[in-house]
Design an enzyme around this catalytic site. Structure first.
Site, mmCIF file in Angstrom:
data_model
loop_
_atom_site.group_PDB
_atom_site.id
_atom_site.type_symbol
_atom_site.label_atom_id
_atom_site.label_comp_id
_atom_site.label_asym_id
_atom_site.label_seq_id
_atom_site.Cartn_x
_atom_site.Cartn_y
_atom_site.Cartn_z
ATOM 1 N N ASP A 20 15.260 -19.764 -6.839
ATOM 2 C CA ASP A 20 14.700 -18.466 -7.233
ATOM 3 C C ASP A 20 14.019 -18.624 -8.592
ATOM 4 O O ASP A 20 14.390 -19.503 -9.372
ATOM 5 C CB ASP A 20 15.816 -17.411 -7.335
ATOM 6 C CG ASP A 20 15.300 -16.004 -7.109
ATOM 7 O OD1 ASP A 20 15.779 -15.331 -6.189
ATOM 8 O OD2 ASP A 20 14.408 -15.560 -7.874
ATOM 9 N N ASN A 21 13.053 -17.784 -8.864
ATOM 10 C CA ASN A 21 12.402 -17.841 -10.189
ATOM 11 C C ASN A 21 12.564 -16.527 -10.955
ATOM 12 O O ASN A 21 11.864 -16.289 -11.933
ATOM 13 C CB ASN A 21 10.907 -18.186 -10.071
ATOM 14 C CG ASN A 21 10.117 -17.069 -9.411
ATOM 15 O OD1 ASN A 21 10.699 -16.168 -8.817
ATOM 16 N ND2 ASN A 21 8.798 -17.118 -9.524
ATOM 17 N N THR A 64 8.553 -8.726 8.620
ATOM 18 C CA THR A 64 8.964 -7.327 8.550
ATOM 19 C C THR A 64 8.435 -6.542 9.749
ATOM 20 O O THR A 64 7.336 -6.836 10.248
ATOM 21 C CB THR A 64 8.476 -6.661 7.240
ATOM 22 O OG1 THR A 64 8.509 -5.242 7.398
ATOM 23 C CG2 THR A 64 7.063 -7.041 6.879
ATOM 24 N N SER A 88 0.649 -1.288 4.052
ATOM 25 C CA SER A 88 0.563 -1.545 2.604
ATOM 26 C C SER A 88 0.051 -2.966 2.422
ATOM 27 O O SER A 88 0.071 -3.767 3.371
ATOM 28 C CB SER A 88 1.938 -1.417 1.931
ATOM 29 O OG SER A 88 2.700 -2.594 2.152
ATOM 30 N N TYR A 91 1.523 -5.281 0.629
ATOM 31 C CA TYR A 91 2.692 -6.171 0.818
ATOM 32 C C TYR A 91 2.878 -6.493 2.295
ATOM 33 O O TYR A 91 3.004 -7.672 2.684
ATOM 34 C CB TYR A 91 3.962 -5.530 0.231
ATOM 35 C CG TYR A 91 5.211 -5.959 0.955
ATOM 36 C CD1 TYR A 91 5.633 -7.290 0.908
ATOM 37 C CD2 TYR A 91 5.945 -5.062 1.748
ATOM 38 C CE1 TYR A 91 6.758 -7.707 1.617
ATOM 39 C CE2 TYR A 91 7.060 -5.468 2.445
ATOM 40 C CZ TYR A 91 7.464 -6.793 2.398
ATOM 41 O OH TYR A 91 8.550 -7.206 3.103
ATOM 42 N N HIS A 92 2.891 -5.441 3.140
ATOM 43 C CA HIS A 92 3.112 -5.688 4.565
ATOM 44 C C HIS A 92 1.978 -6.529 5.156
ATOM 45 O O HIS A 92 2.191 -7.326 6.071
ATOM 46 C CB HIS A 92 3.268 -4.366 5.320
ATOM 47 C CG HIS A 92 4.544 -3.640 5.000
ATOM 48 N ND1 HIS A 92 4.602 -2.589 4.107
ATOM 49 C CD2 HIS A 92 5.809 -3.829 5.429
ATOM 50 C CE1 HIS A 92 5.855 -2.160 4.018
ATOM 51 N NE2 HIS A 92 6.608 -2.891 4.810
ATOM 52 N N LYS A 141 2.566 -10.115 4.834
ATOM 53 C CA LYS A 141 3.495 -10.639 5.849
ATOM 54 C C LYS A 141 2.757 -10.930 7.151
ATOM 55 O O LYS A 141 3.076 -11.880 7.853
ATOM 56 C CB LYS A 141 4.642 -9.652 6.111
ATOM 57 C CG LYS A 141 5.416 -9.214 4.895
ATOM 58 C CD LYS A 141 6.177 -10.346 4.249
ATOM 59 C CE LYS A 141 7.626 -10.347 4.631
ATOM 60 N NZ LYS A 141 8.431 -11.253 3.759
ATOM 61 N N ASN A 162 19.454 3.445 0.749
ATOM 62 C CA ASN A 162 20.062 3.248 -0.569
ATOM 63 C C ASN A 162 19.625 4.357 -1.526
ATOM 64 O O ASN A 162 20.423 4.902 -2.304
ATOM 65 C CB ASN A 162 19.651 1.892 -1.149
ATOM 66 C CG ASN A 162 20.238 0.716 -0.376
ATOM 67 O OD1 ASN A 162 21.014 0.910 0.553
ATOM 68 N ND2 ASN A 162 19.865 -0.483 -0.761
ATOM 69 N N ARG A 163 18.358 4.694 -1.470
ATOM 70 C CA ARG A 163 17.823 5.743 -2.359
ATOM 71 C C ARG A 163 18.484 7.100 -2.093
ATOM 72 O O ARG A 163 18.920 7.787 -3.022
ATOM 73 C CB ARG A 163 16.311 5.881 -2.127
ATOM 74 C CG ARG A 163 15.485 4.968 -3.007
ATOM 75 C CD ARG A 163 14.063 4.827 -2.518
ATOM 76 N NE ARG A 163 13.220 6.023 -2.640
ATOM 77 C CZ ARG A 163 12.841 6.572 -3.787
ATOM 78 N NH1 ARG A 163 13.276 6.082 -4.915
ATOM 79 N NH2 ARG A 163 12.050 7.623 -3.811
ATOM 80 N N THR A 193 14.697 12.956 -1.370
ATOM 81 C CA THR A 193 13.228 13.016 -1.412
ATOM 82 C C THR A 193 12.631 12.584 -0.071
ATOM 83 O O THR A 193 12.270 11.427 0.128
ATOM 84 C CB THR A 193 12.685 12.096 -2.524
ATOM 85 O OG1 THR A 193 13.264 10.793 -2.331
ATOM 86 C CG2 THR A 193 13.039 12.595 -3.912
ATOM 87 N N VAL A 194 12.521 13.532 0.862
ATOM 88 C CA VAL A 194 11.874 13.246 2.150
ATOM 89 C C VAL A 194 10.357 13.293 1.940
ATOM 90 O O VAL A 194 9.830 14.278 1.421
ATOM 91 C CB VAL A 194 12.307 14.294 3.201
ATOM 92 C CG1 VAL A 194 11.458 14.190 4.460
ATOM 93 C CG2 VAL A 194 13.787 14.126 3.527
ATOM 94 N N TYR A 195 9.666 12.217 2.327
ATOM 95 C CA TYR A 195 8.209 12.171 2.157
ATOM 96 C C TYR A 195 7.524 12.951 3.290
ATOM 97 O O TYR A 195 7.630 12.583 4.461
ATOM 98 C CB TYR A 195 7.691 10.728 2.165
ATOM 99 C CG TYR A 195 8.086 9.875 0.971
ATOM 100 C CD1 TYR A 195 8.751 10.412 -0.140
ATOM 101 C CD2 TYR A 195 7.780 8.519 0.942
ATOM 102 C CE1 TYR A 195 9.088 9.624 -1.226
ATOM 103 C CE2 TYR A 195 8.116 7.723 -0.155
ATOM 104 C CZ TYR A 195 8.779 8.281 -1.232
ATOM 105 O OH TYR A 195 9.116 7.494 -2.311
ATOM 106 N N ARG A 215 2.532 7.934 0.304
ATOM 107 C CA ARG A 215 1.981 6.859 1.137
ATOM 108 C C ARG A 215 0.948 7.393 2.103
ATOM 109 O O ARG A 215 0.904 8.606 2.374
ATOM 110 C CB ARG A 215 3.109 6.201 1.954
ATOM 111 C CG ARG A 215 4.177 5.623 1.072
ATOM 112 C CD ARG A 215 5.241 4.916 1.871
ATOM 113 N NE ARG A 215 6.193 4.293 0.959
ATOM 114 C CZ ARG A 215 6.814 3.141 1.184
ATOM 115 N NH1 ARG A 215 6.613 2.487 2.304
ATOM 116 N NH2 ARG A 215 7.657 2.639 0.296
#
Ligand SMILES: NC(=O)c1ccc[n+]([C@@H]2O[C@H](COP(=O)([O-])OP(=O)(O)OC[C@H]3O[C@@H](n4cnc5c(N)ncnc54)[C@H](O)[C@@H]3O)[C@@H](O)[C@H]2O)c1
Length: 368
Positions: free
Chosen positions: A14-15, A127, A162, A164-165, A168, A223-224, A236-238, A309
Site C-alpha cells: 500500500d502507499n 465494480t 462516474s 471512477y467507475h 474500472k 455505513n453513512r 440523506t436520501v438522494y 449525482r
C-alpha cells in the site's frame, strides 16, 4: 488478515493513497486506524499470523517488479485503486489522478505477472457500477448476442455513472486484452457497495477494524446512514431514493476473495462474477436503518435531499449473481441484528462524529 489466518503467506502492499486523500479532503474515518506496519504487528501478537508489509507506489513498476520477483505469488489480489466516485468527479486534478493511478496500477500488475510470475492468478476488484443501470438483466460479465443471423459472445455492455467507475470499465478492457493476447489468468469481481464493521480478525481488537468512512467522498451508503442515525441527523436520501444497487457484507467480500483465489481462472481465461448478495433501493435501506435504530431506542428521521449525482432515480435492475454462490458463498444478509451490531459499535465512537462530513460536498454537475 483473513487469508493469513487461513494459512496463506501474505504480502500487503500500500502507499497510503487512501489515507492521504482522506486527510486532504477532511474525509477521515470514524475510528483512527494504526498504520499498516503497526496493524500487522498487532495482528501477529493476537493471532500468531505474520503479514509482510511493503509500503510503495504500485505506479512504480520497478518497485512492484522487485516484490513480485522476490515473493513469486500464486495469486495477486488487486484492490489498489482510487475508489471514490465523488472524488473522481471533484475537478480536473482529482479526475486525472484517478484515471492515471487506476489504469497505471492495473497495467503494472499485468506486466509484473507477465514478466516475473506468468502462472500467477490475478484476482481484480471490479465494480457493479461498470454496468450502470441497463434496462436488461445484467449477466455475469458476458453477453451472447445474435445479430443479423450470426452469434457472438462479448463483454456485457457497460456505461458507468462516474469517472471512477469508468476507470474500472477500462481496467476490464485492459485485462481482457492481455488475457486473450498473452494467456493471462484473471478473475474480475464486479462488486457492489460493501458495508460492515466486523470480520473474524477485526473482532480481535478495534485497532484492526476496517477503515470506516461516513463522509460523501469515501463513505458507502449503508455505513453513512448508520452514522447519520447515531448522530441524530436525518438520513440523506438522494432524490427519489429509487436507485437500486446490489450490496454485500464485508464478511462476504472476504469469502468471495477466498473462493476466487481457490478457483483460479485457466490460462487465457477471464472469469467474471457479479459480487453481491441482495439488492435494495436507497429508500429500502433507509427503512432498514430506521427499523434497526428503533430496536435500540434511536429515533431515525429520513429526508430526501437534491441528488448531487447524475443517475436515474427509478429504473430496472436485475443482476444475475449465481456464480459465487455456486462456488460456495454463504451470504451474511443485512438483517436487523447485523445493522444493530454496527449501530452499537458506532455508538461507542459517537462523540467523534463530525457533522461537517455528513452532507454531500461534490456535485456531478458543478464541474462541467
Ligand atoms: N468498498 C466498496 O464498497 C467497493 C465496491 C466495489 C468495488 N470496490 C473496489 O474494491 C477495491 C478496494 O476498495 P476499498 O473500498 O477497500 O478501497 P480502499 O481505498 O480502502 O483500498 C484501496 C487501497 O489501495 C491503496 N492504493 C491505491 N492506489 C495505490 C497505489 N498506486 N499504490 C499502492 N497502493 C495504492 C490505497 O491506499 C488503499 O489502501 C477497490 O479497487 C474498489 O474499486 C470497493
Amino acid at each position: 488478515m483473513d487469508l493469513a489466518a487461513k494459512g496463506h503467506d501474505v504480502v500487503a502492499i500500500d502507499n497510503y493513497s487512501r489515507r492521504n486523500i482522506a486527510m486532504q479532503t477532511s474525509s477521515e474515518g470514524l475510528m483512527s486506524n494504526p498504520n499498516l506496519e503497526q496493524r500487522a504487528k498487532i495482528f501477529k501478537e493476537l493471532s500468531g499470523h505474520e503479514i509482510t508489509v511493503k509500503i510503495g507506489d504500485l505506479c512504480n513498476y520497478k518497485f512492484l517488479s522487485e516484490v513480485v520477483t522476490e515473493f513469486k505469488p500464486d495469486a495477486i489480489v488487486h484492490y489498489a485503486e482510487q475508489p471514490s466516485a465523488p472524488y473522481s468527479m471533484k475537478g480536473y486534478e482529482e479526475a486525472h489522478f484517478t484515471l492515471k493511478n487506476n489504469l497505471e496500477v492495473t497495467h503494472n500488475v499485468i506486466w509484473a505477472i507477465l514478466e516475473h510470475a506468468p502462472d500467477c492468478h490475478l484476482v481484480k476488484l471490479g465494480t457493479m457500477g461498470e454496468y450502470g443501470t441497463p434496462n436488461i438483466d445484467m449477466e455475469e460479465g458476458w453477453l451472447d448476442i445474435e445479430h443479423k443471423g450470426r452469434k457472438g459472445r462479448f463483454l456485457f455492455p457497460r456505461q458507468a455513472g462516474s469517472l471512477y467507475h469508468t476507470t474500472k470499465v477500462l481496467d476490464t478492457d485492459l485485462l481482457w486484452f492481455y488475457v486473450r493476447t498473452y494467456n493471462l489468468r484473471v478473475t474480475d469481481l464486479m462488486q457492489g457497495p460493501v458495508y460492515g464493521l466486523s470480520t473474524t480478525e477485526s473482532d480481535l481488537d478495534d485497532r484492526l477494524l476496517p477503515n470506516f468512512h461516513y463522509d460523501d467522498i469515501f463513505g458507502t451508503v449503508v455505513n453513512r446512514f448508520l452514522v447519520q442515525a447515531v448522530a441524530g441527523v436525518p438520513l440523506t436520501v438522494y432524490g427519489k431514493g429509487g436507485q437500486i444497487r446490489g450490496y454485500l457484507n464485508l464478511r462476504d467480500t472476504l469469502q468471495c476473495i477466498d473462493l476466487a483465489c481457490n478457483n483460479p481462472a485457466a490460462k487465457g481465461e477471464l472469469k467474471i462474477y457479479n459480487q453481491l448478495t441482495e439488492t435494495f433501493t436507497v429508500n429500502q435501506l433507509a427503512d432498514k436503518v430506521q427499523a434497526a435504530g428503533k430496536l435500540l431506542g434511536i429515533d431515525v428521521e429520513v429526508k430526501s435531499i437534491p441528488n448531487p449525482r447524475k443517475e436515474p432515480e427509478e429504473h430496472y435492475y436485475n443482476p444475475i449473481y449465481t456464480g459465487l454462490i455456486d462456488l460456495g458463498l454463504e451470504p451474511n444478509y443485512m438483517t436487523e441484528e447485523v445493522l444493530g451490531h454496527m449501530l452499537k459499535k458506532i455508538l461507542k465512537y459517537k462523540s467523534d462524529i463530525d457533522n461537517y462530513k455528513i452532507f454531500p460536498r461534490v456535485s456531478w454537475s458543478k464541474n462541467k
